[in-house]
Scaffold this active site. Structure first.
Site, PDB file in Angstrom:
ATOM      1  N   VAL A   1      -3.391  -3.896   1.920  1.00 22.63           N
ATOM      2  CA  VAL A   1      -2.421  -2.841   2.230  1.00 22.63           C
ATOM      3  C   VAL A   1      -1.729  -2.330   0.976  1.00 22.63           C
ATOM      4  CG1 VAL A   1      -0.452  -4.386   2.681  1.00 22.63           C
ATOM      5  CG2 VAL A   1      -0.607  -2.186   3.871  1.00 22.63           C
ATOM      6  N   ASP A   2      -1.580  -3.156  -0.053  1.00 27.16           N
ATOM      7  CA  ASP A   2      -0.974  -2.685  -1.293  1.00 27.16           C
ATOM      8  C   ASP A   2      -1.869  -1.662  -1.986  1.00 27.16           C
ATOM      9  OD1 ASP A   2      -2.843  -4.723  -1.736  1.00 27.16           O
ATOM     10  OD2 ASP A   2      -1.770  -5.576  -3.445  1.00 27.16           O
TER      11      ASP A   2
END
EC number: 2.7.1.33
Length: 244
Positions: A100-101
Protein backbone atom coordinates in the site's frame (compact mmCIF):
# COMPACT_ATOMS: atom_id res chain seq x y z
CA UNK A 1 -12.67 18.50 13.71
CA UNK A 2 -9.49 18.03 11.71
CA UNK A 3 -8.58 14.93 9.75
CA UNK A 4 -5.09 13.41 9.88
CA UNK A 5 -2.99 11.13 7.68
CA UNK A 6 -0.90 8.31 9.18
CA UNK A 7 1.76 6.22 7.42
CA UNK A 8 3.07 3.31 9.48
CA UNK A 9 6.18 1.85 7.88
CA UNK A 10 8.53 -0.93 8.93
CA UNK A 11 10.75 1.37 10.97
CA UNK A 12 9.13 4.83 11.08
CA UNK A 13 5.72 6.27 11.89
CA UNK A 14 4.83 9.40 9.90
CA UNK A 15 1.76 11.58 10.16
CA UNK A 16 0.47 14.94 8.99
CA UNK A 17 -2.76 16.95 9.01
CA UNK A 18 -4.96 16.67 5.93
CA UNK A 19 -5.01 20.20 4.53
CA UNK A 20 -8.05 21.87 2.99
CA UNK A 21 -6.39 21.69 -0.44
CA UNK A 22 -6.35 17.88 -0.22
CA UNK A 23 -2.63 17.45 0.48
CA UNK A 24 -0.56 16.52 3.48
CA UNK A 25 0.53 19.29 5.82
CA UNK A 26 3.74 19.37 7.86
CA UNK A 27 5.02 15.84 8.40
CA UNK A 28 6.23 14.43 11.69
CA UNK A 29 8.28 11.21 11.69
CA UNK A 30 9.18 9.02 14.64
CA UNK A 31 11.08 5.77 14.89
CA UNK A 32 9.08 2.95 16.42
CA UNK A 33 9.59 -0.50 17.92
CA UNK A 34 8.89 -3.59 15.86
CA UNK A 35 5.89 -4.79 17.86
CA UNK A 36 4.46 -1.89 19.85
CA UNK A 37 4.26 1.86 20.08
CA UNK A 38 5.96 3.50 23.05
CA UNK A 39 3.78 5.19 25.66
CA UNK A 40 5.37 8.57 24.94
CA UNK A 41 4.49 8.39 21.25
CA UNK A 42 0.97 7.19 21.95
CA UNK A 43 0.39 10.08 24.34
CA UNK A 44 1.55 12.62 21.75
CA UNK A 45 -0.77 11.48 18.96
CA UNK A 46 -3.20 14.09 17.62
CA UNK A 47 -6.97 13.73 17.75
CA UNK A 48 -9.79 14.78 15.46
CA UNK A 49 -12.49 13.63 13.08
CA UNK A 50 -11.06 10.99 10.75
CA UNK A 51 -7.71 9.23 10.88
CA UNK A 52 -6.65 7.92 7.47
CA UNK A 53 -4.15 5.10 7.95
CA UNK A 54 -1.77 3.18 5.70
CA UNK A 55 0.39 0.45 7.22
CA UNK A 56 2.97 -2.06 6.05
CA UNK A 57 4.19 -2.70 9.60
CA UNK A 58 3.85 -5.92 11.57
CA UNK A 59 0.23 -6.87 12.35
CA UNK A 60 0.73 -6.49 16.11
CA UNK A 61 2.09 -2.97 15.77
CA UNK A 62 -0.61 -2.02 13.25
CA UNK A 63 -3.31 -3.22 15.63
CA UNK A 64 -1.69 -1.31 18.50
CA UNK A 65 -1.61 1.94 16.52
CA UNK A 66 -5.19 1.57 15.29
CA UNK A 67 -6.38 0.93 18.84
CA UNK A 68 -4.76 4.18 20.01
CA UNK A 69 -6.24 6.09 17.09
CA UNK A 70 -9.74 4.78 17.76
CA UNK A 71 -9.52 6.39 21.19
CA UNK A 72 -8.68 9.78 19.64
CA UNK A 73 -10.66 9.95 16.40
CA UNK A 74 -14.33 9.63 15.53
CA UNK A 75 -13.45 7.44 12.53
CA UNK A 76 -10.40 5.42 11.54
CA UNK A 77 -10.20 4.55 7.84
CA UNK A 78 -7.68 2.04 6.48
CA UNK A 79 -6.25 2.54 2.98
CA UNK A 80 -5.92 -0.51 0.76
CA UNK A 81 -4.32 -1.11 -2.62
CA UNK A 82 -6.80 -1.16 -5.49
CA UNK A 83 -6.38 -2.22 -9.11
CA UNK A 84 -7.30 1.31 -10.18
CA UNK A 85 -7.75 4.57 -8.32
CA UNK A 86 -7.58 8.27 -9.24
CA UNK A 87 -6.17 7.48 -12.68
CA UNK A 88 -3.51 5.05 -11.44
CA UNK A 89 -3.66 1.45 -12.71
CA UNK A 90 -1.55 -1.12 -10.88
CA UNK A 91 0.49 -3.63 -12.91
CA UNK A 92 0.08 -6.50 -10.44
CA UNK A 93 -2.38 -9.23 -11.47
CA UNK A 94 -3.22 -9.47 -7.75
CA UNK A 95 -3.27 -5.81 -6.65
CA UNK A 96 -3.66 -6.71 -2.98
CA UNK A 97 -0.08 -8.05 -3.08
CA UNK A 98 1.25 -4.63 -4.13
CA UNK A 99 2.36 -2.78 -0.99
CA UNK A 100 0.00 0.00 0.00
CA UNK A 101 2.93 2.38 0.53
CA UNK A 102 4.09 1.84 -3.06
CA UNK A 103 0.52 2.26 -4.30
CA UNK A 104 0.00 5.49 -2.40
CA UNK A 105 3.33 6.88 -3.60
CA UNK A 106 2.09 6.41 -7.17
CA UNK A 107 -1.15 8.20 -6.30
CA UNK A 108 0.89 11.06 -4.87
CA UNK A 109 2.96 11.25 -8.08
CA UNK A 110 0.08 10.87 -10.55
CA UNK A 111 0.08 14.49 -11.71
CA UNK A 112 3.83 14.60 -12.42
CA UNK A 113 3.95 12.78 -15.75
CA UNK A 114 6.16 9.73 -16.34
CA UNK A 115 7.96 8.95 -13.08
CA UNK A 116 10.32 6.48 -11.51
CA UNK A 117 9.50 6.42 -7.80
CA UNK A 118 12.16 5.15 -5.40
CA UNK A 119 11.24 4.60 -1.77
CA UNK A 120 14.23 4.23 0.55
CA UNK A 121 13.18 2.79 3.90
CA UNK A 122 13.70 -0.68 5.35
CA UNK A 123 13.38 -1.87 1.76
CA UNK A 124 14.37 -0.09 -1.43
CA UNK A 125 11.41 -0.07 -3.81
CA UNK A 126 11.46 1.23 -7.37
CA UNK A 127 8.28 1.68 -9.44
CA UNK A 128 7.74 3.03 -12.93
CA UNK A 129 4.53 4.82 -13.93
CA UNK A 130 3.84 6.42 -17.29
CA UNK A 131 2.11 9.73 -17.93
CA UNK A 132 -1.22 7.95 -18.39
CA UNK A 133 -1.08 6.56 -14.86
CA UNK A 134 -0.21 3.00 -15.91
CA UNK A 135 2.12 1.31 -13.45
CA UNK A 136 4.74 -0.51 -15.52
CA UNK A 137 6.05 -2.61 -12.60
CA UNK A 138 8.96 -2.28 -10.24
CA UNK A 139 11.71 -3.79 -8.10
CA UNK A 140 12.29 -4.51 -4.41
CA UNK A 141 15.68 -4.74 -2.73
CA UNK A 142 17.23 -4.17 0.66
CA UNK A 143 17.91 -0.53 1.48
CA UNK A 144 21.44 0.59 2.39
CA UNK A 145 20.50 0.61 6.08
CA UNK A 146 19.19 -2.95 5.91
CA UNK A 147 22.29 -4.08 3.99
CA UNK A 148 24.51 -2.65 6.72
CA UNK A 149 22.48 -4.29 9.48
CA UNK A 150 22.52 -7.65 7.71
CA UNK A 151 26.29 -7.55 7.25
CA UNK A 152 26.76 -6.62 10.90
CA UNK A 153 24.59 -9.55 11.99
CA UNK A 154 26.66 -11.99 9.94
CA UNK A 155 30.02 -10.36 10.76
CA UNK A 156 29.95 -8.39 14.01
CA UNK A 157 33.29 -6.71 13.29
CA UNK A 158 31.64 -4.78 10.44
CA UNK A 159 29.95 -1.67 11.90
CA UNK A 160 26.21 -1.41 11.34
CA UNK A 161 26.37 2.33 10.68
CA UNK A 162 28.78 5.19 10.06
CA UNK A 163 31.22 6.04 7.33
CA UNK A 164 31.10 8.40 4.37
CA UNK A 165 30.57 7.70 0.70
CA UNK A 166 33.64 7.62 -1.53
CA UNK A 167 34.10 6.14 -4.97
CA UNK A 168 37.06 4.12 -3.66
CA UNK A 169 37.22 4.17 0.12
CA UNK A 170 40.35 3.60 2.23
CA UNK A 171 38.55 2.84 5.49
CA UNK A 172 36.18 -0.03 6.35
CA UNK A 173 33.30 2.15 7.55
CA UNK A 174 33.60 4.34 4.46
CA UNK A 175 33.83 1.27 2.24
CA UNK A 176 30.63 -0.13 3.75
CA UNK A 177 28.78 3.15 3.32
CA UNK A 178 30.08 3.42 -0.24
CA UNK A 179 29.22 -0.16 -1.13
CA UNK A 180 25.71 -0.19 0.29
CA UNK A 181 24.75 3.29 -0.88
CA UNK A 182 26.39 2.54 -4.21
CA UNK A 183 24.40 -0.66 -4.65
CA UNK A 184 21.15 1.26 -4.13
CA UNK A 185 22.23 4.01 -6.51
CA UNK A 186 23.20 1.45 -9.16
CA UNK A 187 19.79 -0.22 -8.98
CA UNK A 188 18.02 3.11 -9.28
CA UNK A 189 20.27 4.27 -12.13
CA UNK A 190 19.74 0.98 -14.00
CA UNK A 191 15.99 1.30 -13.54
CA UNK A 192 16.02 4.90 -14.75
CA UNK A 193 18.12 3.95 -17.77
CA UNK A 194 15.70 1.18 -18.75
CA UNK A 195 12.66 3.37 -18.11
CA UNK A 196 14.05 6.07 -20.36
CA UNK A 197 14.25 3.65 -23.29
CA UNK A 198 10.44 3.56 -23.44
CA UNK A 199 9.37 6.76 -21.71
CA UNK A 200 10.98 10.16 -22.12
CA UNK A 201 11.42 12.21 -20.14
CA UNK A 202 11.14 10.30 -16.85
CA UNK A 203 11.31 12.17 -13.53
CA UNK A 204 13.11 10.42 -10.68
CA UNK A 205 11.35 10.88 -7.33
CA UNK A 206 12.86 9.81 -4.01
CA UNK A 207 11.10 9.44 -0.68
CA UNK A 208 11.63 7.63 2.60
CA UNK A 209 13.99 8.06 5.53
CA UNK A 210 17.03 6.94 3.56
CA UNK A 211 16.43 9.22 0.58
CA UNK A 212 18.55 12.22 1.72
CA UNK A 213 21.74 10.15 1.76
CA UNK A 214 21.23 9.09 -1.87
CA UNK A 215 20.16 12.43 -3.31
CA UNK A 216 23.71 13.80 -3.80
CA UNK A 217 24.58 10.63 -5.74
CA UNK A 218 21.63 10.90 -8.13
CA UNK A 219 21.81 14.18 -10.09
CA UNK A 220 18.39 15.37 -11.16
CA UNK A 221 16.53 13.34 -8.55
CA UNK A 222 13.65 15.12 -6.81
CA UNK A 223 13.02 14.72 -3.08
CA UNK A 224 9.34 14.19 -2.20
CA UNK A 225 9.39 13.29 1.51
CA UNK A 226 5.58 13.38 1.93
CA UNK A 227 4.78 11.36 -1.21
CA UNK A 228 3.03 8.47 0.56
CA UNK A 229 0.99 10.82 2.75
CA UNK A 230 0.08 12.93 -0.31
CA UNK A 231 -1.12 9.74 -1.96
CA UNK A 232 -3.08 8.83 1.15
CA UNK A 233 -4.80 12.22 0.87
CA UNK A 234 -5.76 11.36 -2.72
CA UNK A 235 -7.07 7.98 -1.57
CA UNK A 236 -9.14 9.68 1.14
CA UNK A 237 -10.67 12.07 -1.37
CA UNK A 238 -11.82 9.14 -3.50
CA UNK A 239 -13.08 7.03 -0.60
CA UNK A 240 -14.79 9.46 1.79
CA UNK A 241 -17.08 6.77 3.21
CA UNK A 242 -14.57 3.91 3.39
CA UNK A 243 -15.28 1.36 6.10
CA UNK A 244 -13.39 1.50 9.39
Amino acid sequence: MSDWLFDLGNSRFKFAPLRSDGRAGDVQAWAHGVQAMSADIAAALPSGGTAWVASVAAPALTADVIAHLRERFTHVRIARTLAECAGVRVAYAQPEKFGVDRFLALLGARALGSVLVAGVGTALTVDLMDADGLHRGGRISASPTTMREALHQRAAQLPASGGDYAEFANDTADALASGCDGAAVALIERSLQQASLDLAPVRLLLHGGGAPALLPLLPGAEHHPSLVLDGLAVWAAHHPTAAD
